[in-house]
Motif scaffolding. Structure first.
Motif, PDB file in Angstrom:
ATOM      1  N   GLY A 238       0.810  -1.225   0.000  1.00 52.42           N
ATOM      2  CA  GLY A 238       0.000   0.000   0.000  1.00 52.42           C
ATOM      3  C   GLY A 238       0.838   1.267   0.000  1.00 52.42           C
ATOM      4  O   GLY A 238       0.599   2.190  -0.793  1.00 52.42           O
ATOM      5  N   VAL A 239       1.834   1.318   0.878  1.00 46.49           N
ATOM      6  CA  VAL A 239       2.696   2.501   0.956  1.00 46.49           C
ATOM      7  C   VAL A 239       3.507   2.662  -0.330  1.00 46.49           C
ATOM      8  O   VAL A 239       3.674   3.778  -0.840  1.00 46.49           O
ATOM      9  CB  VAL A 239       3.641   2.403   2.175  1.00 46.49           C
ATOM     10  CG1 VAL A 239       4.653   3.540   2.167  1.00 46.49           C
ATOM     11  CG2 VAL A 239       2.839   2.446   3.470  1.00 46.49           C
TER      12      VAL A 239
ATOM     13  N   LEU B  29       1.261   4.052  -3.061  1.00 44.52           N
ATOM     14  CA  LEU B  29       0.967   5.463  -2.815  1.00 44.52           C
ATOM     15  C   LEU B  29       2.159   6.345  -3.197  1.00 44.52           C
ATOM     16  O   LEU B  29       1.993   7.386  -3.852  1.00 44.52           O
ATOM     17  CB  LEU B  29       0.614   5.666  -1.340  1.00 44.52           C
ATOM     18  CG  LEU B  29       0.301   7.110  -0.905  1.00 44.52           C
ATOM     19  CD1 LEU B  29      -0.918   7.632  -1.661  1.00 44.52           C
ATOM     20  CD2 LEU B  29       0.055   7.172   0.597  1.00 44.52           C
ATOM     21  N   CYS B  30       3.368   5.906  -2.810  1.00 41.00           N
ATOM     22  CA  CYS B  30       4.569   6.679  -3.144  1.00 41.00           C
ATOM     23  C   CYS B  30       4.830   6.672  -4.648  1.00 41.00           C
ATOM     24  O   CYS B  30       5.341   7.652  -5.196  1.00 41.00           O
ATOM     25  CB  CYS B  30       5.779   6.115  -2.397  1.00 41.00           C
ATOM     26  SG  CYS B  30       5.759   6.433  -0.613  1.00 41.00           S
TER      27      CYS B  30
ATOM     28  N   LEU C 282       2.662   9.339  -6.011  1.00 42.26           N
ATOM     29  CA  LEU C 282       3.068  10.681  -5.599  1.00 42.26           C
ATOM     30  C   LEU C 282       4.394  11.127  -6.195  1.00 42.26           C
ATOM     31  O   LEU C 282       4.556  12.292  -6.591  1.00 42.26           O
ATOM     32  CB  LEU C 282       3.150  10.752  -4.069  1.00 42.26           C
ATOM     33  CG  LEU C 282       1.837  10.620  -3.299  1.00 42.26           C
ATOM     34  CD1 LEU C 282       2.093  10.592  -1.803  1.00 42.26           C
ATOM     35  CD2 LEU C 282       0.894  11.771  -3.650  1.00 42.26           C
TER      36      LEU C 282
END
Length: 231
Positions: A188-189, A192-193, A196
């Motif tokens: 998940g992280v 997301l990164c 971004l």
């Protein structure tokens, strides 16, 4: 017993490293660097993904500063690996220097996969496992460079083999552990990164984000694992 157990645990990595090493050796040879380079790079650098990147750095005549910055970017995740291994490796002398040097993604995964069984020397197991994995990589690299001198073929796609191994290791860990919270946090992280920061810049933010999130939810994750064990 320790040697036998280390070899058994290293078998999945052996299968991957021989193939990946061959791919690296072939690509290296196509850029004009032979068996000697393959052997020395795998012996002294021993960083699979960075060695693949180093092929283009060498062929492109990259400066020392560019090579150093790229190395930091590609291998930044090992800073986080090291922090998590402080406790596990604290009493491993005289093996500690080599264990630090030889800590790859796959070795890290195997070392952290669980406690060693009774009758197995833990420190010796860590050392043998690390050494065996590097030997597989060296053998594959040298063999690949040798094959590259004898055969001529299209090498497109070979560099994806490292990504494929990471996926295999992830799936293996997913199957071995019933609690998937840590894995889901990592995915998940990272995703997301990626959204971004983009594909070229997301790695370090992702590692920082994963570490911070795991530390934040450490108690809950550990508690869930203990509850699973009690059941």
């Amino acid at each position: 017993m320790t040697i036998k157990y280390a070899f058994k645990k290293s078998l999945p990595v052996m299968a991957g490293y021989l193939v990946l090493g061959v791919g690296f050796g072939i690509l290296l040879e196509t850029k004009g660097y032979g068996i000697g380079w393959a052997f020395l790079m795998s012996l002294l650098i021993y960083a699979g993904s960075m060695q693949y990147v180093a092929i283009d750095l060498l062929a492109g005549g990259a400066s020392f500063i560019s090579a150093a910055l790229m190395t930091v970017m590609v291998n930044a995740r090992h800073l986080f690996y090291g922090v998590s291994m402080i406790e596990r490796y604290k009493d491993t002398k005289p093996y500690k220097p080599y264990l630090i040097f030889g800590l790859t993604d796959e070795t890290y995964s195997l070392v952290c996969s669980g406690d060693v069984p009774e009758g197995v020397d833990q420190n010796k197991f860590y050392f043998l496992l690390t050494m065996m994995n590097q030997c597989y990589w060296i053998i594959g690299s040298v063999a690949g460079a040798g094959i590259g001198t004898l055969l001529s073929f299209n090498t497109a796609g070979i560099d994806f083999s490292m990504t494929a191994l990471f996926l295999v290791v992830f799936i293996d860990q997913w199957k071995e552990n019933s609690n998937h919270r840590s894995a889901l946090i990592g995915v998940g992280v990272s995703f997301l990164c990626l959204l971004l920061f983009g594909a070229d810049q997301f790695l370090i933010p992702a590692m920082i984000g994963i570490t911070a999130t795991l530390l934040l939810f450490k108690r809950k994750i550990v508690k869930k694992e203990e509850e699973k064990e009690d059941e």
